[in-house]
Each structure stands twice: as C-alpha cells, then as structure tokens.
Scaffold this motif. Structure first.
Motif, PDB file in Angstrom:
ATOM      1  N   GLU A   1       0.827  -1.206   0.000  1.00 53.72           N
ATOM      2  CA  GLU A   1       0.000   0.000   0.000  1.00 53.72           C
ATOM      3  C   GLU A   1       0.858   1.252   0.000  1.00 53.72           C
ATOM      4  OE1 GLU A   1      -3.017   2.109   3.206  1.00 53.72           O
ATOM      5  OE2 GLU A   1      -2.771  -0.068   3.201  1.00 53.72           O
TER       6      GLU A   1
ATOM      7  N   SER B   1      -7.223   0.163  -0.320  1.00 55.91           N
ATOM      8  CA  SER B   1      -6.381   1.139   0.387  1.00 55.91           C
ATOM      9  C   SER B   1      -5.339   1.747  -0.540  1.00 55.91           C
ATOM     10  CB  SER B   1      -5.688   0.463   1.579  1.00 55.91           C
ATOM     11  OG  SER B   1      -6.638  -0.002   2.511  1.00 55.91           O
TER      12      SER B   1
ATOM     13  N   TYR C   1      -7.166   4.503  -2.452  1.00 59.73           N
ATOM     14  CA  TYR C   1      -7.425   5.686  -1.622  1.00 59.73           C
ATOM     15  C   TYR C   1      -6.127   6.431  -1.310  1.00 59.73           C
ATOM     16  CZ  TYR C   1     -12.308   4.438  -0.746  1.00 59.73           C
ATOM     17  OH  TYR C   1     -13.640   4.178  -0.895  1.00 59.73           O
TER      18      TYR C   1
ATOM     19  N   TYR D   1      -3.155   8.032   7.640  1.00 61.59           N
ATOM     20  CA  TYR D   1      -3.969   7.022   6.951  1.00 61.59           C
ATOM     21  C   TYR D   1      -3.347   5.630   7.085  1.00 61.59           C
ATOM     22  CZ  TYR D   1      -6.556   4.663   3.257  1.00 61.59           C
ATOM     23  OH  TYR D   1      -7.344   3.788   2.559  1.00 61.59           O
TER      24      TYR D   1
ATOM     25  N   ASP E   1      -4.861   2.434   8.994  1.00 66.36           N
ATOM     26  CA  ASP E   1      -5.207   1.334   8.096  1.00 66.36           C
ATOM     27  C   ASP E   1      -4.592   0.015   8.530  1.00 66.36           C
ATOM     28  OD1 ASP E   1      -6.773   0.827   5.756  1.00 66.36           O
ATOM     29  OD2 ASP E   1      -4.915   0.372   4.686  1.00 66.36           O
TER      30      ASP E   1
END
Length: 313
Positions: free
Chosen positions: A109, A191, A194, A241, A245
C-alpha cells in the motif's frame, strides 16, 4: 514526550473499556445457546450443561459476565473456549499469519499507493494523471471478494498452467513470503487506491505553496524540492492514513484469509462466529482494538519526527 505518552496510554483505557463493552454486548445478544450447540443434534446431559453454564458465568447478568471477562483481560487472561482451550493460545497460533499478511499489505500500500500518487501529482492534468485516477476508481469499485477470486484464478491457476511455474500460490502459507503476495495485494487493493488519491491531492496542493516556488526560484534541484520539501510536508496525512489502516487490514482480513485459506485470526474469527464461540470472538476483537490504539499512538509520535514544529510538551 514522556508525559504525553503516559497521558495517551491513560486515555486508551476508556477506549478499550468502551470497545470491549460494545462487542461483548453484541456477542451476548446473539441468539442460541452456545453450550447446547457444542453437542450438535445430540442432546447434552442437563447436569453437564448446568456445570458448564456455571463455569462460564452464562447464568449471570450481562454486566457480571463482562466484569469477569474484562478483569481477566487486565491480568492477561482472554478466557477459554467452551471446549476448555485457552483463547490466548488460539490467538498466539494464528496471530503471526495475520500480522505477516497485514504488514505485507501495508508495504504494498505504501509503495504502490504513494508511488502512483506522486506520479499523478507531478503530471497533473495530463493523460497519465487521468489514467491513475481511472485505475484507482476501478480498484475501489470492485469488491474484495471479486478481486480475490479473479486474481486467484488468473495469476494463481491460469498463470501456472501456461508457464508451469507456481509464481503466486493460491492457498496456505507453505511457500513463505510468496504465499502472502497475492492475498496481500487483494487485501490492500482498496487502500492502495485511496492512498494514491490522497497522495496526489496533498502533494499537488503542496507543490503550489509559496515556499515551494521560493525553493524553485533559488535554483534548488527538482529532486530535492520534491523529496525534501514537498513530499515530507505532504506525508503527515499519509502517515495518519497508513497508521489507522494497519488495524483495518488486520480486522478486514476475514474475507481474504477465507479465500486463500490462510490460518490467521480473520479465518478463526469467522469460524468462531459461526460456532458461537463467544470468548474467542471477544478476545480477537479486543486484540484488534489494542492494535488500533497502539498504531494511532505510534502515528502521533511520528508527527514530531516529520514536522519539527510539532511539540507535545
């Protein structure tokens, strides 16, 4: 910093109490008798049922049951299953798999999401930027369940049939790190999308700031302007974030672990809900709450590293 850390740890106590009380209330409200379900279609001896119900405090009011549970948690005891197995032993045997999966997904990610966002921000308004935005929108739109089965079929089964080499294992953890690559991407897919959009937006706004134009006017190299000045100042919302996450990845691994048959706490949570193993469900959720709290604390401490203007004392 020390006083701030102590204050945050003290603030975590009511959060833990509130979260565990809520999940315990939900589990408490589930229909059916968990003791009776242990015997399946056969009827269990009423005397044995009575002994087990007394042993697990099932005859006590809700608040008394919760008190027995939470007092044990603060002593490091997550309780036992209705078969007599320590919940902490079950979590210990499953936790490493979920942790490996979550960290692999988090690395993917961070690398892919931030990389795509940086690429799009530096080419804002061009075809490459539009392509990144469209790709992330598609990734967000497809449910994890569909992504998992499609990639499992294409990259796991079809690719192996065409090349004769199993590059991406489709089940289990017997192949080490390779076993986590495909499920980690499936888990982190939404994720990644985003984070790419968040990186693009924040970096594009930072690049229009006055101090960036001043740095460029002074003749600083473009790489230094982007890496040292623009990207570093855009990292705070990205770190926020990513930190939040981590808990989401661990808690959301139920579907992914089921698709790829990974023996982690997500799959155990699904099985425990189906079998009405209330102590296991509450124990796993309590652990996930602790992970959330720890991740948020680490993120808060990283703020001072990323931005020297932030002080906690």
């Amino acid at each position: 910093m020390g006083r701030y850390l102590i204050r945050r740890l003290l603030q975590a106590i009511p959060v833990l109490l509130g979260a565990t009380l809520l999940i315990y209330a939900v589990v408490f409200a589930l229909p059916g008798d968990p003791i009776a379900s242990m015997s399946g279609e056969k009827r269990m001896d009423p005397d044995i049922v009575g002994i087990l119900r007394d042993q697990y405090h099932l005859n006590d009011p809700f608040i008394v049951q919760y008190w027995h549970y939470i007092s044990g948690v603060f002593q490091g005891d997550f309780g036992r299953t209705f078969a007599g197995v320590e919940v902490s032993e079950i979590i210990a045997s499953k936790f490493q798999v979920t942790l490996n999966l979550a960290f692999t997904a988090l690395v993917m990610e961070a690398v892919i999401g931030v990389g795509l966002g940086l690429y799009a921000a530096l080419r804002r308004g061009r075809a490459q930027d539009t392509l990144v935005l469209a790709s992330t929108l598609v990734l967000i739109s497809i449910p994890t369940l569909v992504t998992g089965f499609v990639l499992q079929l294409l990259l796991g089964v079809k690719l192996k049939q065409s090349t004769g080499i199993e590059i991406f294992p489709v089940a289990g953890v017997s192949d080490g790190l390779r076993s986590y690559l495909l499920p980690a991407f499936v888990l982190a897919g939404t994720s990644i999308a985003y984070l790419a959009r968040l990186t693009r937006t924040n970096l594009a706004e930072t690049l229009r700031a006055d101090y960036i134009r001043t740095a460029v006017a002074k003749g600083l190299p473009r790489r230094r302007v982007i890496g040292r000045h623009a990207l570093r100042n855009a990292l705070i919302p990205l770190v926020t974030y990513l930190g939040a996450d981590l808990g989401t990845l661990m808690g959301g691994a139920v579907i992914t672990e089921t698709i790829f048959n990974l023996p982690g706490i997500g799959q155990e949570l699904f099985r425990s809900v189906y079998e009405r193993q209330q102590p296991v469900v509450v124990g796993i959720v309590t652990l996930l709450v602790l992970v959330y709290i720890l991740a948020n604390l680490i993120v808060d401490l990283l703020y001072a590293v990323l931005d020297p203007r932030i002080r906690y004392e």
